[in-house]
Design an enzyme around this catalytic site. Structure first.
Site, mmCIF file in Angstrom:
data_model
loop_
_atom_site.group_PDB
_atom_site.id
_atom_site.type_symbol
_atom_site.label_atom_id
_atom_site.label_comp_id
_atom_site.label_asym_id
_atom_site.label_seq_id
_atom_site.Cartn_x
_atom_site.Cartn_y
_atom_site.Cartn_z
ATOM 1 N N TRP A 298 -31.478 -30.803 16.363
ATOM 2 C CA TRP A 298 -31.119 -31.391 17.174
ATOM 3 C C TRP A 298 -32.303 -30.777 17.879
ATOM 4 O O TRP A 298 -32.412 -31.292 18.976
ATOM 5 C CB TRP A 298 -29.815 -30.133 17.679
ATOM 6 C CG TRP A 298 -28.521 -30.516 16.216
ATOM 7 C CD1 TRP A 298 -28.524 -29.909 14.892
ATOM 8 C CD2 TRP A 298 -27.815 -31.912 16.278
ATOM 9 N NE1 TRP A 298 -27.349 -30.722 14.815
ATOM 10 C CE2 TRP A 298 -27.123 -32.195 15.108
ATOM 11 C CE3 TRP A 298 -28.051 -33.117 17.714
ATOM 12 C CZ2 TRP A 298 -25.651 -33.151 14.725
ATOM 13 C CZ3 TRP A 298 -27.707 -34.536 16.341
ATOM 14 C CH2 TRP A 298 -26.580 -34.212 15.272
ATOM 15 N N ASP B 270 -28.686 -26.353 24.683
ATOM 16 C CA ASP B 270 -27.697 -27.243 23.993
ATOM 17 C C ASP B 270 -26.588 -26.032 23.130
ATOM 18 O O ASP B 270 -27.494 -25.423 21.784
ATOM 19 C CB ASP B 270 -27.899 -28.028 22.835
ATOM 20 C CG ASP B 270 -27.241 -28.322 22.664
ATOM 21 O OD1 ASP B 270 -26.768 -29.165 22.330
ATOM 22 O OD2 ASP B 270 -28.183 -29.654 21.577
ATOM 23 N N LYS C 212 -16.796 -28.862 18.106
ATOM 24 C CA LYS C 212 -16.558 -27.873 17.192
ATOM 25 C C LYS C 212 -15.814 -27.017 18.496
ATOM 26 O O LYS C 212 -14.584 -26.171 17.486
ATOM 27 C CB LYS C 212 -18.304 -27.120 17.704
ATOM 28 C CG LYS C 212 -18.880 -28.405 16.659
ATOM 29 C CD LYS C 212 -20.516 -28.022 17.219
ATOM 30 C CE LYS C 212 -21.078 -29.396 16.713
ATOM 31 N NZ LYS C 212 -21.204 -30.062 15.617
HETATM 32 N N1 PMP Z 1 -26.579 -30.487 19.770
HETATM 33 C C1 PMP Z 1 -25.964 -29.681 18.646
HETATM 34 C C2 PMP Z 1 -26.707 -28.807 18.569
HETATM 35 C C3 PMP Z 1 -25.065 -30.901 17.559
HETATM 36 O O1 PMP Z 1 -24.545 -29.643 16.773
HETATM 37 C C4 PMP Z 1 -25.086 -31.636 17.449
HETATM 38 C C5 PMP Z 1 -23.660 -32.518 17.218
HETATM 39 N N2 PMP Z 1 -23.286 -31.931 15.766
HETATM 40 C C6 PMP Z 1 -25.842 -32.825 18.836
HETATM 41 C C7 PMP Z 1 -26.380 -31.841 19.659
HETATM 42 C C8 PMP Z 1 -24.827 -33.977 18.859
HETATM 43 O O2 PMP Z 1 -23.622 -34.497 19.523
HETATM 44 P P1 PMP Z 1 -23.100 -35.212 19.410
HETATM 45 O O3 PMP Z 1 -22.906 -35.761 17.608
HETATM 46 O O4 PMP Z 1 -21.865 -34.867 20.092
HETATM 47 O O5 PMP Z 1 -24.605 -36.186 20.540
#
Ligand code: PMP
Length: 360
Positions: A102, A172, A196
């Protein structure tokens, strides 16, 4: 068929009490004589929900008065781009600490709007550890420092908030928000997708320090401008009203559970149970440095990848859902967010022991 024990990484299990309440209120919410989905976001009833949910989150996280709370859309991914759009310029640099996929994605999306520097990375260990703070190459002129306190795919979590001096710290927290107490005042911005620990997908929460909002440029569309959203109490356009409503129920549920301190204890106990079952099995493995193991996402591997399919099939038959690891890593992953109760982890651990005995 009964509801399974759900270990999905996200969208993830919600507290059952919240789902019951949402079902109860589906046709008529409060005194609205309509579903919460069917009424104006500018009406008295929804505005009251908006204000109360913000206050509940402020209470849960002890958010200082000099921060705005925004209820937005776009997923965390959109904010990977929107953050540099608001708080940097293409001729500026921003520091990124990359401890998993991420963080990598945050760098990629930021590129059109800032010059991201990878100031520390644990790619050399396949993202199984956190690079020691002494090895970080931070630029004091950076627009901000960005990191991912919990990497959802690799199962790597910071134990401590990094010290970065006066450069604004951005986190994040999509997969660890509200999982334990946190000193919000150490951050310039915290953001998290809701799917989550907060509720349903399609909602993103931002907790942003007021001085950062002063950086938002005038030459971007209003809809991308965080300061505009703050000035309009997240009602600049139609928000995700149902997602916001679900978040409001989860916040009440969290308060009733005893808040983030109670969650930390609950999450620690679940995680210890699962990691010790893995470590003591002589069968399963988790490669993450013990100091950086996530309380939320627990990847684990079987001794022979050929067994993965059998494990998943048998797990499904035992009503254990969402255990397939992310495609980047393979293997298994059990996500054990706030809403996962200890009983579910006990059932999983029993299943894993039995599986290891039969296939070891
Ligand atoms: N950052 C983290 C730490 C994540 O776990 C996720 C999704 N699993 C995201 C960003 C991306 O989220 P989204 O698909 O809602 O854009």
């Amino acid at each position: 068929m009964s509801r399974g024990y759900n270990f999905s990484a996200g969208p993830a299990a919600l507290p059952e009490e919240v789902l019951f309440q949402a079902r109860e209120e589906m046709l008529e919410w409060g005194t609205a004589r309509a579903s919460v989905m069917e009424i104006s976001h500018r009406g008295r009833d929804f505005m009251a929900l908006a204000a109360e949910s913000e206050q509940d989150l402020r209470d849960l996280m002890a958010i200082p008065a000099n921060y705005h709370v925004l209820f937005m859309q776009g997923g965390a991914t959109q904010h990977f781009a929107q953050i540099p759009m608001n708080f940097a310029r293409p001729d500026m640099v921003a520091d990124y600490i990359v401890t998993g996929s991420w963080g990598e994605k945050a760098v990629r999306e930021a590129r059109p709007y800032v010059q991201p520097r990878i100031s520390a990375s644990s790619l050399d260990s396949n993202y199984t550890r956190i690079p020691p703070r002494s090895s970080w190459d931070l630029d004091p002129q950076a627009a901000y420092v960005h990191y991912t306190p919990n990497e959802t795919i690799h199962g790597v979590e910071f134990r401590e908030i990094p010290e970065v001096g006066t450069v604004p710290l951005i986190a994040d927290m999509s997969s660890d928000i509200l999982s334990r107490p946190l000193d919000v005042s150490k951050f310039a911005l915290i953001y998290a997708g809701a799917q989550k620990n907060i509720g349903a997908s399609g909602l993103v929460i931002l907790i942003v320090r007021d001085d950062l909002l002063e950086r938002c440029p005038q030459n971007i569309a209003r809809i991308f401008n965080y300061a505009e959203h703050a000035a309009n109490h997240s009602l600049l356009n139609t928000p995700n009203t149902y997602g916001w409503y679900l978040a409001s129920l989860v916040f009440k549920w969290l308060k009733a559970q005893g808040g983030t301190e109670a969650m930390a204890e609950h999450n620690r106990i679940k995680a210890e149970l699962l990691y010790s079952a893995i470590d003591n099995s002589g069968f399963y493995s988790n490669p993450v440095d013990a100091q950086a193991r996530s309380w939320m996402n627990v990847p684990f591997f079987l001794p022979r990848p050929g067994l993965d399919g059998v494990f998943l099939e048998e797990a499904d038959a035992a009503n254990l859902l969402g255990l397939k690891g992310h495609k980047l890593l393979g293997g298994m992953r059990a996500s054990i967010y706030n809403a996962t109760n200890l009983a579910a982890v006990e059932v999983l651990v029993d299943f894993m022991r039995d599986f290891a005995r039969r296939h070891g």
